[in-house]
Design a protein around this motif. Sequence first.
Motif, PDB file in Angstrom:
ATOM      1  N   SER A   1      -3.655   0.708  10.160  1.00 46.10           N
ATOM      2  CA  SER A   1      -4.315   0.345  11.526  1.00 46.10           C
ATOM      3  C   SER A   1      -3.259   1.109  12.631  1.00 46.10           C
ATOM      4  O   SER A   1      -3.828   1.564  13.648  1.00 46.10           O
ATOM      5  N   ALA A   2      -1.971   1.338  12.466  1.00 47.97           N
ATOM      6  CA  ALA A   2      -0.958   2.013  13.118  1.00 47.97           C
ATOM      7  C   ALA A   2      -1.305   3.488  13.221  1.00 47.97           C
ATOM      8  O   ALA A   2      -0.670   4.104  13.847  1.00 47.97           O
ATOM      9  N   TRP A   3      -1.938   4.026  12.057  1.00 46.20           N
ATOM     10  CA  TRP A   3      -1.925   5.424  11.865  1.00 46.20           C
ATOM     11  C   TRP A   3      -3.665   5.531  11.750  1.00 46.20           C
ATOM     12  O   TRP A   3      -4.142   6.028  10.857  1.00 46.20           O
ATOM     13  N   PRO A   4      -4.487   5.762  12.730  1.00 44.64           N
ATOM     14  CA  PRO A   4      -6.079   5.960  12.695  1.00 44.64           C
ATOM     15  C   PRO A   4      -6.300   7.309  12.031  1.00 44.64           C
ATOM     16  O   PRO A   4      -7.345   7.548  11.511  1.00 44.64           O
ATOM     17  N   ARG A   5      -5.351   8.365  12.279  1.00 37.77           N
ATOM     18  CA  ARG A   5      -5.598   9.693  11.505  1.00 37.77           C
ATOM     19  C   ARG A   5      -5.450   9.600   9.993  1.00 37.77           C
ATOM     20  O   ARG A   5      -6.132  10.077   9.378  1.00 37.77           O
ATOM     21  N   VAL A   6      -4.501   8.744   9.627  1.00 41.42           N
ATOM     22  CA  VAL A   6      -4.429   8.658   8.137  1.00 41.42           C
ATOM     23  C   VAL A   6      -5.572   7.859   7.680  1.00 41.42           C
ATOM     24  O   VAL A   6      -6.248   8.091   6.658  1.00 41.42           O
ATOM     25  N   GLY A   7      -6.002   6.791   8.428  1.00 44.57           N
ATOM     26  CA  GLY A   7      -7.219   6.056   7.913  1.00 44.57           C
ATOM     27  C   GLY A   7      -8.505   6.820   7.816  1.00 44.57           C
ATOM     28  O   GLY A   7      -9.206   6.626   6.784  1.00 44.57           O
ATOM     29  N   SER A   8      -8.505   7.907   8.763  1.00 44.12           N
ATOM     30  CA  SER A   8      -9.727   8.867   8.852  1.00 44.12           C
ATOM     31  C   SER A   8      -9.671   9.886   7.435  1.00 44.12           C
ATOM     32  O   SER A   8     -10.648  10.290   7.010  1.00 44.12           O
TER      33      SER A   8
ATOM     34  N   VAL B   1       0.891  -1.054   0.001  1.00 47.37           N
ATOM     35  CA  VAL B   1       0.039  -0.085   0.133  1.00 47.37           C
ATOM     36  C   VAL B   1       0.859   1.139   0.022  1.00 47.37           C
ATOM     37  O   VAL B   1       1.601   1.311   0.863  1.00 47.37           O
ATOM     38  N   VAL B   2       0.804   2.201  -0.938  1.00 47.44           N
ATOM     39  CA  VAL B   2       1.636   3.256  -1.160  1.00 47.44           C
ATOM     40  C   VAL B   2       0.797   4.364  -0.927  1.00 47.44           C
ATOM     41  O   VAL B   2      -0.362   4.806  -1.465  1.00 47.44           O
ATOM     42  N   LEU B   3       1.434   5.137   0.143  1.00 49.05           N
ATOM     43  CA  LEU B   3       0.737   6.474   0.494  1.00 49.05           C
ATOM     44  C   LEU B   3       1.178   7.743  -0.144  1.00 49.05           C
ATOM     45  O   LEU B   3       2.495   7.854  -0.345  1.00 49.05           O
ATOM     46  N   PRO B   4       0.320   8.820  -0.422  1.00 48.23           N
ATOM     47  CA  PRO B   4       0.727   9.923  -1.134  1.00 48.23           C
ATOM     48  C   PRO B   4       1.830  10.816   0.193  1.00 48.23           C
ATOM     49  O   PRO B   4       1.555  10.461   1.371  1.00 48.23           O
ATOM     50  N   GLY B   5       2.465  11.599  -0.528  1.00 47.85           N
ATOM     51  CA  GLY B   5       3.286  12.453   0.137  1.00 47.85           C
ATOM     52  C   GLY B   5       2.792  13.087   1.306  1.00 47.85           C
ATOM     53  O   GLY B   5       3.292  13.310   2.344  1.00 47.85           O
ATOM     54  N   MET B   6       1.444  13.732   0.874  1.00 48.24           N
ATOM     55  CA  MET B   6       1.069  14.699   1.744  1.00 48.24           C
ATOM     56  C   MET B   6       0.283  14.045   3.098  1.00 48.24           C
ATOM     57  O   MET B   6      -0.034  14.429   4.300  1.00 48.24           O
ATOM     58  N   LEU B   7       0.463  12.483   3.242  1.00 45.55           N
ATOM     59  CA  LEU B   7      -0.030  11.798   4.337  1.00 45.55           C
ATOM     60  C   LEU B   7       1.095  11.328   4.982  1.00 45.55           C
ATOM     61  O   LEU B   7       0.981  10.816   6.301  1.00 45.55           O
TER      62      LEU B   7
END
Length: 96
Positions: free
Chosen positions: A42-49, A6-12
């Motif tokens: 799961s380790a970053w709930p703020r990212v999930g939201s 799972v690749v996340l964008p730079g802004m997250l």
Amino acid sequence: MTAARVVLPGMLRDLTGGVGEVAAEVGFEGTDLATVLDRALSAWPRVGSRVRDEQGQIRRHVNVFVDGEDARHGDGLATVVRPGSVVHVINAVSGG
């Protein structure tokens, strides 16, 4: 079991301590995208939201691609993610 990426964008990445890619366990026959996102974030709930809303749906301003295919144009959160798949989370860009 094996994993998908799972690749996340730079802004997250500021919310993940700079982590830009996460391995999420998937079953040999595949796992639905909703579960993959839950596991990966799961380790970053703020990212999930920031990726999913209160009802668990992908936010309007976020695009999620599984192996290059937009999940919204497929089965959405029911899209099957297979071992070795790459999931890209991308913030939508709009302008005028």
